[in-house]
Design a protein around this motif. Sequence first.
Motif, mmCIF file in Angstrom:
data_model
loop_
_atom_site.group_PDB
_atom_site.id
_atom_site.type_symbol
_atom_site.label_atom_id
_atom_site.label_comp_id
_atom_site.label_asym_id
_atom_site.label_seq_id
_atom_site.Cartn_x
_atom_site.Cartn_y
_atom_site.Cartn_z
ATOM 1 N N ASN A 1 0.798 -1.236 0.000
ATOM 2 C CA ASN A 1 0.000 0.000 0.000
ATOM 3 C C ASN A 1 0.827 1.281 0.000
ATOM 4 O O ASN A 1 0.282 2.372 -0.140
ATOM 5 C CB ASN A 1 -0.999 0.013 1.182
ATOM 6 C CG ASN A 1 -1.962 -1.151 1.101
ATOM 7 O OD1 ASN A 1 -2.585 -1.339 0.064
ATOM 8 N ND2 ASN A 1 -2.070 -1.934 2.148
ATOM 9 N N ASN B 1 2.764 2.123 -2.315
ATOM 10 C CA ASN B 1 2.679 2.654 -3.686
ATOM 11 C C ASN B 1 1.561 3.693 -3.800
ATOM 12 O O ASN B 1 1.567 4.495 -4.726
ATOM 13 C CB ASN B 1 2.451 1.515 -4.692
ATOM 14 C CG ASN B 1 1.263 0.645 -4.347
ATOM 15 O OD1 ASN B 1 1.093 0.243 -3.193
ATOM 16 N ND2 ASN B 1 0.423 0.362 -5.316
ATOM 17 N N LEU B 2 0.640 3.690 -2.851
ATOM 18 C CA LEU B 2 -0.484 4.645 -2.903
ATOM 19 C C LEU B 2 -0.206 5.924 -2.108
ATOM 20 O O LEU B 2 -1.103 6.757 -1.957
ATOM 21 C CB LEU B 2 -1.754 3.976 -2.352
ATOM 22 C CG LEU B 2 -2.254 2.741 -3.109
ATOM 23 C CD1 LEU B 2 -3.519 2.200 -2.453
ATOM 24 C CD2 LEU B 2 -2.522 3.078 -4.575
ATOM 25 N N GLY C 1 0.423 9.484 -0.886
ATOM 26 C CA GLY C 1 -0.006 10.725 -1.530
ATOM 27 C C GLY C 1 -1.515 10.757 -1.679
ATOM 28 O O GLY C 1 -2.143 11.795 -1.539
ATOM 29 N N MET C 2 -2.101 9.552 -1.936
ATOM 30 C CA MET C 2 -3.563 9.463 -2.091
ATOM 31 C C MET C 2 -4.181 8.727 -0.911
ATOM 32 O O MET C 2 -5.339 8.886 -0.588
ATOM 33 C CB MET C 2 -3.914 8.670 -3.355
ATOM 34 C CG MET C 2 -3.377 9.263 -4.624
ATOM 35 S SD MET C 2 -3.748 8.199 -6.031
ATOM 36 C CE MET C 2 -2.764 6.768 -5.690
ATOM 37 N N ARG C 3 -3.369 7.876 -0.283
ATOM 38 C CA ARG C 3 -3.869 6.958 0.742
ATOM 39 C C ARG C 3 -3.939 7.645 2.106
ATOM 40 O O ARG C 3 -2.909 8.107 2.607
ATOM 41 C CB ARG C 3 -2.888 5.790 0.808
ATOM 42 C CG ARG C 3 -3.113 4.853 1.940
ATOM 43 C CD ARG C 3 -1.900 3.961 2.141
ATOM 44 N NE ARG C 3 -2.190 3.010 3.191
ATOM 45 C CZ ARG C 3 -1.267 2.382 3.896
ATOM 46 N NH1 ARG C 3 0.006 2.596 3.653
ATOM 47 N NH2 ARG C 3 -1.615 1.542 4.842
ATOM 48 N N GLU C 4 -5.109 7.712 2.711
ATOM 49 C CA GLU C 4 -5.282 8.267 4.058
ATOM 50 C C GLU C 4 -4.306 9.427 4.319
ATOM 51 O O GLU C 4 -3.437 9.327 5.197
ATOM 52 C CB GLU C 4 -5.074 7.183 5.116
ATOM 53 C CG GLU C 4 -6.068 6.032 5.022
ATOM 54 C CD GLU C 4 -5.892 5.024 6.159
ATOM 55 O OE1 GLU C 4 -6.490 5.239 7.220
ATOM 56 O OE2 GLU C 4 -5.143 4.057 5.976
ATOM 57 N N PRO C 5 -4.453 10.521 3.573
ATOM 58 C CA PRO C 5 -3.465 11.608 3.681
ATOM 59 C C PRO C 5 -3.362 12.213 5.074
ATOM 60 O O PRO C 5 -2.317 12.769 5.428
ATOM 61 C CB PRO C 5 -3.949 12.641 2.651
ATOM 62 C CG PRO C 5 -5.332 12.238 2.282
ATOM 63 C CD PRO C 5 -5.462 10.779 2.549
ATOM 64 N N TYR D 1 -0.777 9.721 6.405
ATOM 65 C CA TYR D 1 0.465 9.455 5.674
ATOM 66 C C TYR D 1 0.935 10.622 4.801
ATOM 67 O O TYR D 1 1.969 10.522 4.156
ATOM 68 C CB TYR D 1 0.300 8.198 4.812
ATOM 69 C CG TYR D 1 -0.059 6.966 5.621
ATOM 70 C CD1 TYR D 1 0.781 6.519 6.643
ATOM 71 C CD2 TYR D 1 -1.230 6.258 5.386
ATOM 72 C CE1 TYR D 1 0.462 5.397 7.404
ATOM 73 C CE2 TYR D 1 -1.557 5.135 6.130
ATOM 74 C CZ TYR D 1 -0.704 4.709 7.138
ATOM 75 O OH TYR D 1 -1.022 3.593 7.891
ATOM 76 N N THR E 1 0.686 13.853 1.851
ATOM 77 C CA THR E 1 0.293 13.997 0.445
ATOM 78 C C THR E 1 1.474 13.828 -0.508
ATOM 79 O O THR E 1 1.343 14.039 -1.713
ATOM 80 C CB THR E 1 -0.345 15.382 0.206
ATOM 81 O OG1 THR E 1 0.558 16.379 0.691
ATOM 82 C CG2 THR E 1 -1.683 15.525 0.923
ATOM 83 N N THR E 2 2.618 13.452 0.021
ATOM 84 C CA THR E 2 3.805 13.269 -0.826
ATOM 85 C C THR E 2 3.804 11.857 -1.406
ATOM 86 O O THR E 2 3.577 10.884 -0.683
ATOM 87 C CB THR E 2 5.085 13.477 0.016
ATOM 88 O OG1 THR E 2 5.004 14.755 0.638
ATOM 89 C CG2 THR E 2 6.330 13.416 -0.846
ATOM 90 N N SER E 3 4.065 11.747 -2.705
ATOM 91 C CA SER E 3 4.053 10.428 -3.353
ATOM 92 C C SER E 3 5.340 9.668 -3.045
ATOM 93 O O SER E 3 6.376 10.260 -2.702
ATOM 94 C CB SER E 3 3.908 10.582 -4.864
ATOM 95 O OG SER E 3 5.110 11.107 -5.400
#
Length: 149
Positions: free
Chosen positions: A11, A13-14, A16-20, A23, A25-27
């Motif tokens: 997870n 790999n997600l 930036g989009m995942r539970e910002p 975690y 917003t940086t990819s």
Amino acid sequence: METILLINGPNLNLLGMREPDKYGTTSLQTIVDRLTARAKTEGYKLLSFQSNSEGEIVSFIQHQGQKAKGVLINAGAYTHTSLAIRDALLAVQIPFIEIHLSNIYARETFRHHSYLADKAVGVISGFGDFSYDLGLMAMLEYLRRRPHV
Ligand code: DQA
């Protein structure tokens, strides 16, 4: 050029989009690019690997771990479940630093236990994507201080 491995588990790999809220917003790509550049200025190649599969992570450690100098690993949820990743890191006898974006000790109790932490050089947890920068800084310093073998 000597190599430091950067391993990210499921997870991530997600990022930036995942539970910002947890975690940021940086990819992951942004983090990898930043660490690759920093490692290069310090004379190391950073080899990055992300997988959602436990077996692939074990195989990567087996194949690359013997040649590398150290590992930065955010095993994601496998941190809390994977005896196999622990065993792979011990099998190749490589120093590793455990990394988490969130402070796992401020979260659910099932995240408080790590299968890696007691064998790690150290654990960095709770600084968002800056945890990775701190991890690289710590590994560089660890390798500098460690007597050459
Ligand atoms: C994480 C924390 C883990 O508990 C979680 O399963 C993740 C991310 C972190 O970086 O904060 O996937 O490793």
